[in-house]
Write a protein that holds these residues in place. Sequence first.
Motif, PDB file in Angstrom:
ATOM      1  N   PRO A 111      64.422 -69.867 -31.152  1.00  0.00           N
ATOM      2  CA  PRO A 111      64.808 -68.289 -32.010  1.00  0.00           C
ATOM      3  C   PRO A 111      66.421 -69.050 -32.208  1.00  0.00           C
ATOM      4  O   PRO A 111      67.117 -69.787 -31.358  1.00  0.00           O
ATOM      5  CB  PRO A 111      65.183 -66.986 -30.595  1.00  0.00           C
ATOM      6  N   PRO A 112      66.991 -68.500 -32.918  1.00  0.00           N
ATOM      7  CA  PRO A 112      68.623 -68.607 -33.774  1.00  0.00           C
ATOM      8  C   PRO A 112      69.317 -68.914 -32.077  1.00  0.00           C
ATOM      9  O   PRO A 112      69.284 -67.656 -31.800  1.00  0.00           O
ATOM     10  CB  PRO A 112      68.547 -67.916 -34.731  1.00  0.00           C
ATOM     11  N   ASP A 113      70.436 -69.195 -32.045  1.00  0.00           N
ATOM     12  CA  ASP A 113      71.416 -69.163 -31.636  1.00  0.00           C
ATOM     13  C   ASP A 113      71.863 -67.770 -31.528  1.00  0.00           C
ATOM     14  O   ASP A 113      72.674 -67.942 -32.853  1.00  0.00           O
ATOM     15  CB  ASP A 113      72.257 -70.196 -30.893  1.00  0.00           C
ATOM     16  N   PRO A 114      71.920 -66.513 -31.618  1.00  0.00           N
ATOM     17  CA  PRO A 114      73.079 -65.194 -31.759  1.00  0.00           C
ATOM     18  C   PRO A 114      74.246 -65.713 -31.836  1.00  0.00           C
ATOM     19  O   PRO A 114      75.263 -64.484 -32.900  1.00  0.00           O
ATOM     20  CB  PRO A 114      72.231 -64.404 -30.720  1.00  0.00           C
ATOM     21  N   ARG A 115      74.795 -66.588 -30.461  1.00  0.00           N
ATOM     22  CA  ARG A 115      76.565 -66.267 -30.760  1.00  0.00           C
ATOM     23  C   ARG A 115      77.327 -67.619 -31.858  1.00  0.00           C
ATOM     24  O   ARG A 115      76.340 -68.364 -32.334  1.00  0.00           O
ATOM     25  CB  ARG A 115      76.404 -67.258 -29.546  1.00  0.00           C
ATOM     26  N   LYS A 116      78.379 -66.966 -31.969  1.00  0.00           N
ATOM     27  CA  LYS A 116      78.784 -68.104 -32.726  1.00  0.00           C
ATOM     28  C   LYS A 116      79.658 -69.022 -31.916  1.00  0.00           C
ATOM     29  O   LYS A 116      79.739 -68.828 -31.001  1.00  0.00           O
ATOM     30  CB  LYS A 116      80.100 -67.107 -33.496  1.00  0.00           C
ATOM     31  N   PHE A 117      79.505 -70.670 -32.728  1.00  0.00           N
ATOM     32  CA  PHE A 117      79.923 -71.785 -32.407  1.00  0.00           C
ATOM     33  C   PHE A 117      81.277 -71.616 -31.901  1.00  0.00           C
ATOM     34  O   PHE A 117      81.310 -71.396 -33.144  1.00  0.00           O
ATOM     35  CB  PHE A 117      78.996 -72.588 -33.153  1.00  0.00           C
ATOM     36  N   THR A 118      81.252 -71.114 -30.872  1.00  0.00           N
ATOM     37  CA  THR A 118      83.059 -71.851 -30.672  1.00  0.00           C
ATOM     38  C   THR A 118      83.648 -72.712 -29.332  1.00  0.00           C
ATOM     39  O   THR A 118      83.311 -72.765 -28.230  1.00  0.00           O
ATOM     40  CB  THR A 118      83.472 -70.400 -29.306  1.00  0.00           C
TER      41      THR A 118
END
Length: 197
Positions: A111-118
């Motif tokens: 599944p897509p990673d729900p968090r924005k990459f920071t």
Amino acid sequence: MPRLFTALEIPRNLALSLSLLRGGLPGARWIDVENYHITLRFIGDVDGRTADEIVDRLDRIDRPEFPLTLTGIGSFGSKKPHSVWAGVAPSVEIHALQAEIERMCQRIGLPPDPRKFTPHVTLARLKNCRLDDVVHYLSGRGNFQTAPFTVPRFVLMSSKESVGGGPYLTEEVFPLREVGFGSSSSIAELVPAKGFY
């Protein structure tokens, strides 16, 4: 099954600079220096066959090495901070590498990673820390910055379930293409005698 994630290692000399930020924050559980890293993509618990497919796909990534600088510190969890981190200076290359890994993970059915990459290096996990204490801690250390270093590879790491903050084990290493620009930190500094950072 261990929890998997892709990451960038932190060179020893920069890990020691980061370690100087430890202390001065009541209720903080500081991450061990040897466990500092920049998470690219959390993968989680997968079966052996999926893990093998992940390794095979990651091994096909062909990107050049790139420079990176750690700069600034902050916290996650605005009203109730739960971690303190060192930041990463803006870098097109780290976002491009992370995006390629994300696409690869989705192609094999994750599944897509729900968090924005920071991109960041977690320095401490916080439990019952007062917001005022966190603000005070951050205000005294906001000008933190390291010299640039070259990122020569990324790694697949594992962590034991329910043990936040390590210990982490490097499962696989994926070299990036050498481009030959100068750097203050080399691959030799990434590999201490006892393991990986």
